[in-house]
Design an enzyme around this catalytic site. Structure first.
Site, PDB file in Angstrom:
ATOM      1  N   GLU A  26       9.087  17.298  15.112  1.00  0.00           N
ATOM      2  CA  GLU A  26       9.374  17.207  13.677  1.00  0.00           C
ATOM      3  C   GLU A  26       8.493  18.206  12.916  1.00  0.00           C
ATOM      4  O   GLU A  26       7.289  18.278  13.161  1.00  0.00           O
ATOM      5  CB  GLU A  26       9.084  15.787  13.172  1.00  0.00           C
ATOM      6  CG  GLU A  26       9.431  15.611  11.711  1.00  0.00           C
ATOM      7  CD  GLU A  26       9.205  14.183  11.217  1.00  0.00           C
ATOM      8  OE1 GLU A  26       8.085  13.660  11.391  1.00  0.00           O
ATOM      9  OE2 GLU A  26      10.139  13.601  10.640  1.00  0.00           O
ATOM     10  N   LYS A  79       0.868  -1.184   0.000  1.00  0.00           N
ATOM     11  CA  LYS A  79       0.000   0.000   0.000  1.00  0.00           C
ATOM     12  C   LYS A  79       0.914   1.246   0.000  1.00  0.00           C
ATOM     13  O   LYS A  79       1.482   1.624   1.020  1.00  0.00           O
ATOM     14  CB  LYS A  79      -0.910  -0.006   1.238  1.00  0.00           C
ATOM     15  CG  LYS A  79      -1.867   1.175   1.273  1.00  0.00           C
ATOM     16  CD  LYS A  79      -1.393   2.143   2.330  1.00  0.00           C
ATOM     17  CE  LYS A  79      -2.087   3.444   2.409  1.00  0.00           C
ATOM     18  NZ  LYS A  79      -1.773   4.411   1.392  1.00  0.00           N
ATOM     19  N   GLU A 108       9.596   2.478  10.999  1.00  0.00           N
ATOM     20  CA  GLU A 108      10.617   3.513  10.755  1.00  0.00           C
ATOM     21  C   GLU A 108       9.882   4.836  10.749  1.00  0.00           C
ATOM     22  O   GLU A 108       9.116   5.116   9.824  1.00  0.00           O
ATOM     23  CB  GLU A 108      11.306   3.287   9.403  1.00  0.00           C
ATOM     24  CG  GLU A 108      12.111   2.022   9.322  1.00  0.00           C
ATOM     25  CD  GLU A 108      13.324   2.017  10.238  1.00  0.00           C
ATOM     26  OE1 GLU A 108      13.776   3.102  10.658  1.00  0.00           O
ATOM     27  OE2 GLU A 108      13.803   0.920  10.553  1.00  0.00           O
ATOM     28  N   CYS A 126      13.183  12.135   6.353  1.00  0.00           N
ATOM     29  CA  CYS A 126      13.186  11.739   7.764  1.00  0.00           C
ATOM     30  C   CYS A 126      14.518  12.088   8.406  1.00  0.00           C
ATOM     31  O   CYS A 126      14.599  12.297   9.608  1.00  0.00           O
ATOM     32  CB  CYS A 126      12.904  10.255   7.887  1.00  0.00           C
ATOM     33  SG  CYS A 126      13.954   9.271   6.831  1.00  0.00           S
TER      34      CYS A 126
HETATM   35  P1  NAD Z   1       2.151   9.143   7.239  1.00  0.00           P
HETATM   36  O1  NAD Z   1       2.381   8.455   8.538  1.00  0.00           O
HETATM   37  O2  NAD Z   1       1.069  10.141   7.166  1.00  0.00           O
HETATM   38  O3  NAD Z   1       1.812   8.064   6.086  1.00  0.00           O
HETATM   39  C1  NAD Z   1       2.683   6.987   5.794  1.00  0.00           C
HETATM   40  C2  NAD Z   1       1.853   5.881   5.143  1.00  0.00           C
HETATM   41  O4  NAD Z   1       0.930   5.369   6.093  1.00  0.00           O
HETATM   42  C3  NAD Z   1       1.024   6.320   3.940  1.00  0.00           C
HETATM   43  O5  NAD Z   1       0.998   5.300   2.978  1.00  0.00           O
HETATM   44  C4  NAD Z   1      -0.355   6.516   4.553  1.00  0.00           C
HETATM   45  O6  NAD Z   1      -1.403   6.406   3.619  1.00  0.00           O
HETATM   46  C5  NAD Z   1      -0.391   5.391   5.571  1.00  0.00           C
HETATM   47  N1  NAD Z   1      -1.316   5.593   6.682  1.00  0.00           N
HETATM   48  C6  NAD Z   1      -1.776   6.768   7.185  1.00  0.00           C
HETATM   49  N2  NAD Z   1      -2.622   6.529   8.218  1.00  0.00           N
HETATM   50  C7  NAD Z   1      -2.682   5.193   8.382  1.00  0.00           C
HETATM   51  C8  NAD Z   1      -3.378   4.338   9.277  1.00  0.00           C
HETATM   52  N3  NAD Z   1      -4.172   4.813  10.236  1.00  0.00           N
HETATM   53  N4  NAD Z   1      -3.210   3.013   9.159  1.00  0.00           N
HETATM   54  C9  NAD Z   1      -2.379   2.509   8.217  1.00  0.00           C
HETATM   55  N5  NAD Z   1      -1.706   3.261   7.332  1.00  0.00           N
HETATM   56  C10 NAD Z   1      -1.847   4.593   7.409  1.00  0.00           C
HETATM   57  O7  NAD Z   1       3.553   9.755   6.794  1.00  0.00           O
HETATM   58  P2  NAD Z   1       3.909  10.604   5.501  1.00  0.00           P
HETATM   59  O8  NAD Z   1       3.346  11.972   5.637  1.00  0.00           O
HETATM   60  O9  NAD Z   1       3.580   9.826   4.276  1.00  0.00           O
HETATM   61  O10 NAD Z   1       5.502  10.662   5.616  1.00  0.00           O
HETATM   62  C11 NAD Z   1       6.172  11.553   6.431  1.00  0.00           C
HETATM   63  C12 NAD Z   1       6.607  10.894   7.720  1.00  0.00           C
HETATM   64  O11 NAD Z   1       7.358   9.721   7.437  1.00  0.00           O
HETATM   65  C13 NAD Z   1       7.542  11.777   8.536  1.00  0.00           C
HETATM   66  O12 NAD Z   1       7.205  11.677   9.882  1.00  0.00           O
HETATM   67  C14 NAD Z   1       8.914  11.177   8.267  1.00  0.00           C
HETATM   68  O13 NAD Z   1       9.872  11.430   9.265  1.00  0.00           O
HETATM   69  C15 NAD Z   1       8.567   9.726   8.182  1.00  0.00           C
HETATM   70  N6  NAD Z   1       9.600   8.989   7.459  1.00  0.00           N
HETATM   71  C16 NAD Z   1      10.417   8.171   8.194  1.00  0.00           C
HETATM   72  C17 NAD Z   1      11.435   7.480   7.557  1.00  0.00           C
HETATM   73  C18 NAD Z   1      12.347   6.570   8.332  1.00  0.00           C
HETATM   74  O14 NAD Z   1      12.986   5.716   7.734  1.00  0.00           O
HETATM   75  N7  NAD Z   1      12.440   6.695   9.660  1.00  0.00           N
HETATM   76  C19 NAD Z   1      11.625   7.620   6.174  1.00  0.00           C
HETATM   77  C20 NAD Z   1      10.770   8.461   5.471  1.00  0.00           C
HETATM   78  C21 NAD Z   1       9.750   9.135   6.123  1.00  0.00           C
END
Ligand code: NAD
Length: 525
Positions: A415, A205, A280, A314
């Site tokens: 963040e 997904k 992550e 991130c």
């Molecule tokens: P997000 O948490 O909003 O979404 C990530 C994914 O989760 C998307 O595919 C989203 O559709 C899905 N999602 C959202 N709500 C959900 C739920 N309730 N149940 C299951 N899936 C759900 O994050 P984002 O805005 O896409 O990305 C930014 C964040 O990701 C930042 O906090 C960043 O630091 C983090 N990030 C971390 C790493 C790492 O390796 N630590 C790498 C890249 C990004």
């Protein structure tokens, strides 16, 4: 027109029929800009028939395509297909699974420029960076390919005579993969390649902001020879697709990258069924600049760390921890360099900072500008959305630098995920480490110093999964473990050799060739 050309150029023998159908499918899809899920071995719409649009954040008027807005019933079909495929896939030799991933790497290499351009269109990063994102996927493919020949177990002596002990690694089943939009190719490859080479099937997904790169990725997997049903992609929202995926009893493990808030929700949901979960999550990464640092080098590092990828990594540098003896000089250098950064469409070679991903993310940064001001910080640069000239129709934000930030302010601890840097003044090495560690996150960190003793103390004392000495906070390499401590994750690592543990179970095997019952701990003592 394109379709009729294909017709006239193809001789419809049996041999080329399959290729013809693939080309035909691709051309129809490109002309209509209507993309589909790949579920249970077929390209299909969402069962509800609903769709959502994917737009270019540099020019919101440009629609890149429509994608299926899927739901629980689509997830059910994908998991069913993946479970059916599992037995044959787990019995395919791991080196043969690795060979397929090598072909995936070859195809990605041949299509690198096209993949990068489409990625820039759908999420905004400048072209050099999207090429880097694809390259990370290619590196991960070649690493995974060889890992198929290296899935080591252990052999150890038994405490009993004529008995042989070993541990072997076996696949787990079906992996649910949920990814963010900021690395639309690299992050899915970090998860899906190890999952596949270890013999698991996948339901993927992707983020709904970057469905095109994800769809192309699946097309490449299939073209390289991953059997249909072994991989499935289900597009849609977090709640619509992510939640049913996590809760599905047919999913054995979840690998998630995204925000800490969603990560906690996933962790709670998966605990009922004891699913294995890799998280992550977010970061609040800092670069320390000591008074003995090479300031020109440190300046390059912080400009790249804070404003590369428009601060939406991130591992982005969100805090600069600056020694008081070089504070004024370095701030002058930083502000004058940052105000000359060129904002624009990432496809243009002169652009240094692309757009933010969407309006929500611009509003989040604006929210923190307000919070920072209310807390007493001062804006040394920026602070506003940017709508000038070619940026008029996109989600741009000025590079923003806060000064007079103190460690307890929210802009020093939370963040922001945008082009916003909080600068904190420190007077000693010990204070720098204390300030750096004063956050609930622990992903990446950096220190610029010429003092080797300070460098080694930093490696030891910084609370983060990654520490750079005299380099910026960003720069993962495919063959090195990647991940964070504290609320950045739950202890697993992606990348390198460690991630392969996550996608396998260890099975302990005893072979007793004594021909008699031997009772451990009893007959030998
Ligand atoms: P997000 O948490 O909003 O979404 C990530 C994914 O989760 C998307 O595919 C989203 O559709 C899905 N999602 C959202 N709500 C959900 C739920 N309730 N149940 C299951 N899936 C759900 O994050 P984002 O805005 O896409 O990305 C930014 C964040 O990701 C930042 O906090 C960043 O630091 C983090 N990030 C971390 C790493 C790492 O390796 N630590 C790498 C890249 C990004």
């Amino acid at each position: 027109m394109v379709v009729s050309l294909v017709f006239t150029n193809v001789t419809l023998t049996n041999g080329c029929m399959i290729e013809f159908v693939r080309v035909f499918h691709d051309e129809v899809k490109r002309m209509s800009q209507k993309y589909r899920n790949f579920i249970d071995g077929e390209w299909v719409d969402a069962m509800s028939g609903e769709t959502f649009e994917n737009r270019n954040p540099a020019n919101w008027n440009e629609v890149i395509g429509t994608f299926p807005k899927s739901g629980k019933e689509d997830v059910d079909a994908a998991v069913k297909g993946a479970r059916e495929a599992f037995d044959a896939w787990r019995l395919t030799p791991a080196p043969a699974r690795g060979d397929i991933l090598r072909r995936v790497g070859d195809i990605m290499s041949a299509r690198k420029d096209e993949l990068a351009k489409n990625m820039t269109r759908e999420m905004g990063k400048v072209l050099d960076e999207t090429k880097g994102d694809v390259q990370e996927g290619i590196d991960t493919a070649y690493y995974a390919a060889t890992e198929g020949r290296r899935m080591f177990g252990h052999t150890v002596p038994s405490e009993l005579p004529n008995k042989f002990n070993m541990s072997i690694r076996v696949p787990m089943g079906v992996a649910g993969i949920i990814t963010p939009w900021n690395f639309p190719m690299a992050i899915p490859t970090w998860k899906i390649f190890p999952a596949l080479v270890c013999g698991n099937c996948v339901v993927f997904k992707p983020a709904s902001d970057t469905p095109l790169t994800a769809t192309t990725f699946i097309e490449i997997l299939l073209e390289a020879g991953v059997p249909p049903k072994v991989v499935n992609i289900v597009h849609g929202t977090g709640v619509g697709v992510g939640t049913p995926l996590i809760n599905h009893p047919g999913i054995d493990l979840i690998s998630f990258t995204g925000s800490s808030g969603v990560g906690k929700t996933i962790s709670k949901a998966a605990s009922d069924s004891l699913k294995r979960v890799s998280l992550e999550l977010g970061g609040k990464n800092a670069q320390i600049v000591m008074n003995d640092a090479d300031l020109e080098l440190a300046l390059e590092g912080v400009l790249w760390g804070a404003f590369g990828t428009t601060g939406q990594r991130c591992t982005a540098t969100s805090r600069l921890i600056l020694h008081e003896k070089v504070f004024d000089k370095f701030m002058d250098m930083l502000v004058s360099a940052a105000k000359n950064l060129k904002l624009g469409d990432g496809l243009k070679p002169e652009t240094q900072v692309g757009p933010m991903i969407n309006q929500d993310q611009v509003e989040t940064v604006q929210g923190y500008v307000k919070i920072g001001r209310e807390e007493g910080a001062k804006l040394a640069l920026g602070g506003h959305p940017y709508k000038e000239g070619e940026c008029a129709n996109g989600w741009f934000h000025e590079p923003t630098i806060f000064t007079e930030v103190t460690p307890e302010m929210r802009i020093a601890k939370e963040e922001i995920f945008g082009p916003a840097l909080s600068v904190l003044r420190i007077g000693s090495f010990d204070e720098a480490i204390k300030v750096l560690n004063n956050t609930r996150y622990g992903l990446s960190s950096s220190i610029y110093t010429a003092d080797v003793n300070q460098a080694f103390r930093a490696m030891r004392d910084i609370e983060a999964g990654i520490t750079y000495i005299n380099g910026p906070t960003m720069g993962a390499e495919a063959h090195m473990p990647f991940g964070g401590v504290k609320e950045t994750g739950n202890g697993h690592r992606e990348g390198g050799w460690e991630v392969y543990e996550f996608y396998t179970e260890t099975k302990t095997v005893f072979v007793d060739y004594s021909g008699k019952l031997q009772r451990a701990q009893i007959d030998n003592y």
